[in-house]
Design an enzyme around this catalytic site. Sequence first.
Site, mmCIF file in Angstrom:
data_model
loop_
_atom_site.group_PDB
_atom_site.id
_atom_site.type_symbol
_atom_site.label_atom_id
_atom_site.label_comp_id
_atom_site.label_asym_id
_atom_site.label_seq_id
_atom_site.Cartn_x
_atom_site.Cartn_y
_atom_site.Cartn_z
ATOM 1 N N THR A 126 0.629 -1.300 0.011
ATOM 2 C CA THR A 126 0.014 -0.170 -0.102
ATOM 3 C C THR A 126 1.046 1.222 -0.066
ATOM 4 O O THR A 126 2.097 1.352 0.788
ATOM 5 C CB THR A 126 -0.942 -0.003 1.277
ATOM 6 O OG1 THR A 126 -1.703 -1.228 1.162
ATOM 7 C CG2 THR A 126 -1.886 1.368 1.404
ATOM 8 N N GLU A 127 0.373 2.188 -0.672
ATOM 9 C CA GLU A 127 0.988 3.753 -0.772
ATOM 10 C C GLU A 127 0.117 4.720 -0.257
ATOM 11 O O GLU A 127 -1.089 4.350 -0.475
ATOM 12 C CB GLU A 127 1.385 3.750 -2.164
ATOM 13 C CG GLU A 127 2.781 2.792 -2.778
ATOM 14 C CD GLU A 127 3.261 3.182 -3.919
ATOM 15 O OE1 GLU A 127 2.814 4.112 -4.609
ATOM 16 O OE2 GLU A 127 4.125 2.445 -4.319
ATOM 17 N N ILE A 157 2.046 0.020 6.916
ATOM 18 C CA ILE A 157 2.822 -1.243 6.871
ATOM 19 C C ILE A 157 2.988 -1.822 8.325
ATOM 20 O O ILE A 157 3.721 -1.297 9.092
ATOM 21 C CB ILE A 157 4.210 -0.911 6.247
ATOM 22 C CG1 ILE A 157 4.074 -0.351 5.034
ATOM 23 C CG2 ILE A 157 4.836 -2.275 6.177
ATOM 24 C CD1 ILE A 157 3.134 -1.086 3.971
ATOM 25 N N GLY A 340 -23.849 -1.088 29.614
ATOM 26 C CA GLY A 340 -22.695 0.122 29.790
ATOM 27 C C GLY A 340 -21.229 -0.478 29.891
ATOM 28 O O GLY A 340 -20.334 0.020 29.662
ATOM 29 N N GLU A 363 -5.811 -5.981 3.475
ATOM 30 C CA GLU A 363 -5.807 -7.301 2.663
ATOM 31 C C GLU A 363 -7.055 -7.291 1.626
ATOM 32 O O GLU A 363 -7.440 -8.566 1.446
ATOM 33 C CB GLU A 363 -5.560 -8.368 3.382
ATOM 34 C CG GLU A 363 -4.316 -8.231 4.266
ATOM 35 C CD GLU A 363 -3.765 -9.635 4.685
ATOM 36 O OE1 GLU A 363 -3.988 -10.771 3.825
ATOM 37 O OE2 GLU A 363 -2.911 -9.704 5.485
ATOM 38 N N THR A 365 -10.705 -4.657 0.943
ATOM 39 C CA THR A 365 -11.891 -4.168 1.743
ATOM 40 C C THR A 365 -12.990 -5.301 1.272
ATOM 41 O O THR A 365 -12.871 -6.050 0.243
ATOM 42 C CB THR A 365 -12.223 -2.690 1.212
ATOM 43 O OG1 THR A 365 -12.537 -2.650 -0.199
ATOM 44 C CG2 THR A 365 -11.308 -1.802 1.524
ATOM 45 N N SER A 366 -13.924 -4.998 2.164
ATOM 46 C CA SER A 366 -15.123 -5.857 1.782
ATOM 47 C C SER A 366 -15.668 -5.796 0.217
ATOM 48 O O SER A 366 -15.949 -6.514 -0.303
ATOM 49 C CB SER A 366 -16.230 -5.695 2.817
ATOM 50 O OG SER A 366 -15.791 -6.139 3.979
HETATM 51 C C1 LIG Z 1 -3.905 -1.173 10.551
HETATM 52 C C2 LIG Z 1 -3.677 -1.245 9.014
HETATM 53 C C3 LIG Z 1 -2.682 -2.234 8.811
HETATM 54 C C4 LIG Z 1 -2.390 -2.576 7.547
HETATM 55 N N1 LIG Z 1 -1.211 -3.261 6.983
HETATM 56 C C5 LIG Z 1 -0.739 -3.297 5.940
HETATM 57 C C6 LIG Z 1 0.317 -3.828 5.260
HETATM 58 O O1 LIG Z 1 0.989 -4.459 6.315
HETATM 59 N N2 LIG Z 1 0.988 -3.814 4.047
HETATM 60 C C7 LIG Z 1 0.249 -3.254 3.051
HETATM 61 O O2 LIG Z 1 0.716 -3.227 1.799
HETATM 62 N N3 LIG Z 1 -0.778 -2.573 3.454
HETATM 63 C C8 LIG Z 1 -1.590 -2.655 4.818
HETATM 64 N N4 LIG Z 1 -2.602 -1.696 4.951
HETATM 65 C C9 LIG Z 1 -3.411 -1.242 4.040
HETATM 66 C C10 LIG Z 1 -4.511 -1.538 3.599
HETATM 67 O O3 LIG Z 1 -4.623 -2.892 3.270
HETATM 68 C C11 LIG Z 1 -5.470 -0.856 2.967
HETATM 69 O O4 LIG Z 1 -5.947 0.349 3.699
HETATM 70 C C12 LIG Z 1 -6.718 -1.133 2.117
HETATM 71 O O5 LIG Z 1 -6.225 -2.035 1.020
HETATM 72 C C13 LIG Z 1 -7.510 -0.017 1.500
HETATM 73 O O6 LIG Z 1 -6.952 0.771 0.809
HETATM 74 P P1 LIG Z 1 -7.096 2.563 1.068
HETATM 75 O O7 LIG Z 1 -6.786 2.497 2.694
HETATM 76 O O8 LIG Z 1 -6.282 3.412 0.341
HETATM 77 O O9 LIG Z 1 -8.370 2.602 0.804
HETATM 78 P P2 LIG Z 1 -9.042 2.980 -0.682
HETATM 79 O O10 LIG Z 1 -8.594 2.214 -1.717
HETATM 80 O O11 LIG Z 1 -8.974 4.474 -1.035
HETATM 81 O O12 LIG Z 1 -10.679 2.949 -0.547
HETATM 82 C C14 LIG Z 1 -11.719 3.817 0.118
HETATM 83 C C15 LIG Z 1 -13.056 3.236 -0.208
HETATM 84 O O13 LIG Z 1 -13.228 3.127 -1.339
HETATM 85 C C16 LIG Z 1 -13.725 1.776 -1.747
HETATM 86 N N5 LIG Z 1 -13.308 1.290 -3.239
HETATM 87 C C17 LIG Z 1 -11.796 1.414 -3.832
HETATM 88 N N6 LIG Z 1 -12.242 1.120 -4.759
HETATM 89 C C18 LIG Z 1 -13.267 0.469 -5.066
HETATM 90 C C19 LIG Z 1 -13.969 -0.023 -6.182
HETATM 91 N N7 LIG Z 1 -13.231 -0.264 -7.435
HETATM 92 N N8 LIG Z 1 -15.421 -0.416 -6.239
HETATM 93 C C20 LIG Z 1 -15.917 -0.304 -4.917
HETATM 94 N N9 LIG Z 1 -15.361 0.350 -3.886
HETATM 95 C C21 LIG Z 1 -14.111 0.707 -3.961
HETATM 96 C C22 LIG Z 1 -12.789 0.913 -0.695
HETATM 97 O O14 LIG Z 1 -13.715 -0.202 -0.483
HETATM 98 C C23 LIG Z 1 -13.052 1.814 0.531
HETATM 99 O O15 LIG Z 1 -14.311 1.823 1.047
HETATM 100 C C24 LIG Z 1 -3.035 -1.625 6.449
HETATM 101 C C25 LIG Z 1 -4.307 -0.800 6.673
HETATM 102 C C26 LIG Z 1 -4.297 -0.528 8.138
HETATM 103 C C27 LIG Z 1 -5.471 0.331 8.447
#
Ligand SMILES: Cc1cc2nc3c(=O)[nH]c(=O)nc-3n(C[C@H](O)[C@H](O)[C@H](O)COP(=O)(O)OP(=O)(O)OC[C@H]3O[C@@H](n4cnc5c(N)ncnc54)[C@H](O)[C@@H]3O)c2cc1C
Length: 383
Positions: A126-127, A157, A340, A363, A365-366
């Site tokens: 992730t970036e 990360i 509570g 990993e 989103t839903s």
């Molecule tokens: C505590 C924590 C630990 C993590 N650990 C790691 C790690 O170890 N390594 C790593 O690489 N990443 C890690 N992540 C990152 C994580 O995998 C991402 O946050 C996740 O993939 C979602 O990306 P985003 O936060 O940029 O959300 P976005 O991609 O910006 O999504 C925002 C919203 O838009 C929705 N959305 C996006 N695209 C679509 C689509 N095509 N159709 C419908 N809905 C869409 C999403 O479902 C979400 O509801 C971690 C995140 C957290 C919070």
Amino acid sequence: MNLELSEEQSAVRRLAREFTDREVAPYAAEWDRAESVDRAIVKKLGALGFLGLTVPEEYGGSGGDHLAYVLVTEELGRADSAVRGIVSVSLGLVAKTIAAWGTEEQKRSWLPRLCSGDALGCFGLTEPGTGSDAGNLTTRAVREGDSYLVSGSKMFITNGTWADVVLLFARTNDEPGHRGVSAFLVPADSPGLTRREVHGKLGLRGQATAELAFDSVRVPASAMLGPEGKGFSVAMSALAKGRMSVAAGCVGIAQAALDAAVSYAAQREQFGKPIAHHQLVQELIADISVDVDAARLLTWRVADLIDRGQPFATESSTAKLFASEAAVRAAGNALQVHGGYGYIDEYPAGKLLRDARVMTLYEGTSQIQKLLIGRARTGVSAF
Ligand SMILES: Cc1cc2nc3c(=O)[nH]c(=O)nc-3n(C[C@H](O)[C@H](O)[C@H](O)COP(=O)(O)OP(=O)(O)OC[C@H]3O[C@@H](n4cnc5c(N)ncnc54)[C@H](O)[C@@H]3O)c2cc1C
């Protein structure tokens, strides 16, 4: 699938349960408040073989099948998701991926240390600007002689500040989207790599989540994991198994929610009797119980498919989608049973709910899991 556990699987589950009851669960609330689990736990996990499950013994792993791995992950999730995540990432996303894609030298160099807990791994996909759309990542690795110069940044990360090796995904050519991405094993002490911990998380507070910045970090060409341009396949293969691991952790959360709700309902009295005697409280408990069973069966199915060498990616997305949503529901229902008192951190329900919440986000989103399942069922990609 035979749902009866083998002697070996039962033994590893017992070992994990005894260990987490003694060494993890009693400290989970304290580590959550301190925003750090005790790092000594890593070596203890390694000593028991929990950081080397499914990795071949010749590389320092502890062998075992994927169902054994799921059972241990479930117990860790029941005790503390922050600890579970350390294992899911270092073993599930990094060590297993090195075992699957690594050269002999890469396996010999990293696996014994990762499996013993002498080293930890993190997964850098992730970036700041690309999460769900990971194939469009912008971190670049530019070839210079027999090495690459890496520049860019990674966000959220897990294990980021604790890790000794980063499984990094970076763009090595100008092909659009995921085709230009390659994977690298980057030592975390490489000059030019800086790490900053992300604070203020809703849950998983004991876990070291970090932002990584790469400023012309020199990485030898021999550190590339898998073929050039195949980094996205490396990442997706890691995540397909990783989602099973998240699902197993969620089963653990839901089981902990059930245990807490049942125990509280038996001792809390209202209207002259324990609240367990009220039908609507039983409904909350029944809903949690159904979620636990359904999430567990979906997760075990994935492990069974992997162990039998069958395709499992869609089933893994299915288990992750259901189990993560179920864990949030179960923790919320457990909190409701506590009234509570569920809202204060003397009781476990609040932490379970906070920890569960991220499972529907990382990993994939839903929404992303639904698109993956939809694509598998219809043959049409909505990405
Ligand atoms: C505590 C924590 C630990 C993590 N650990 C790691 C790690 O170890 N390594 C790593 O690489 N990443 C890690 N992540 C990152 C994580 O995998 C991402 O946050 C996740 O993939 C979602 O990306 P985003 O936060 O940029 O959300 P976005 O991609 O910006 O999504 C925002 C919203 O838009 C929705 N959305 C996006 N695209 C679509 C689509 N095509 N159709 C419908 N809905 C869409 C999403 O479902 C979400 O509801 C971690 C995140 C957290 C919070």
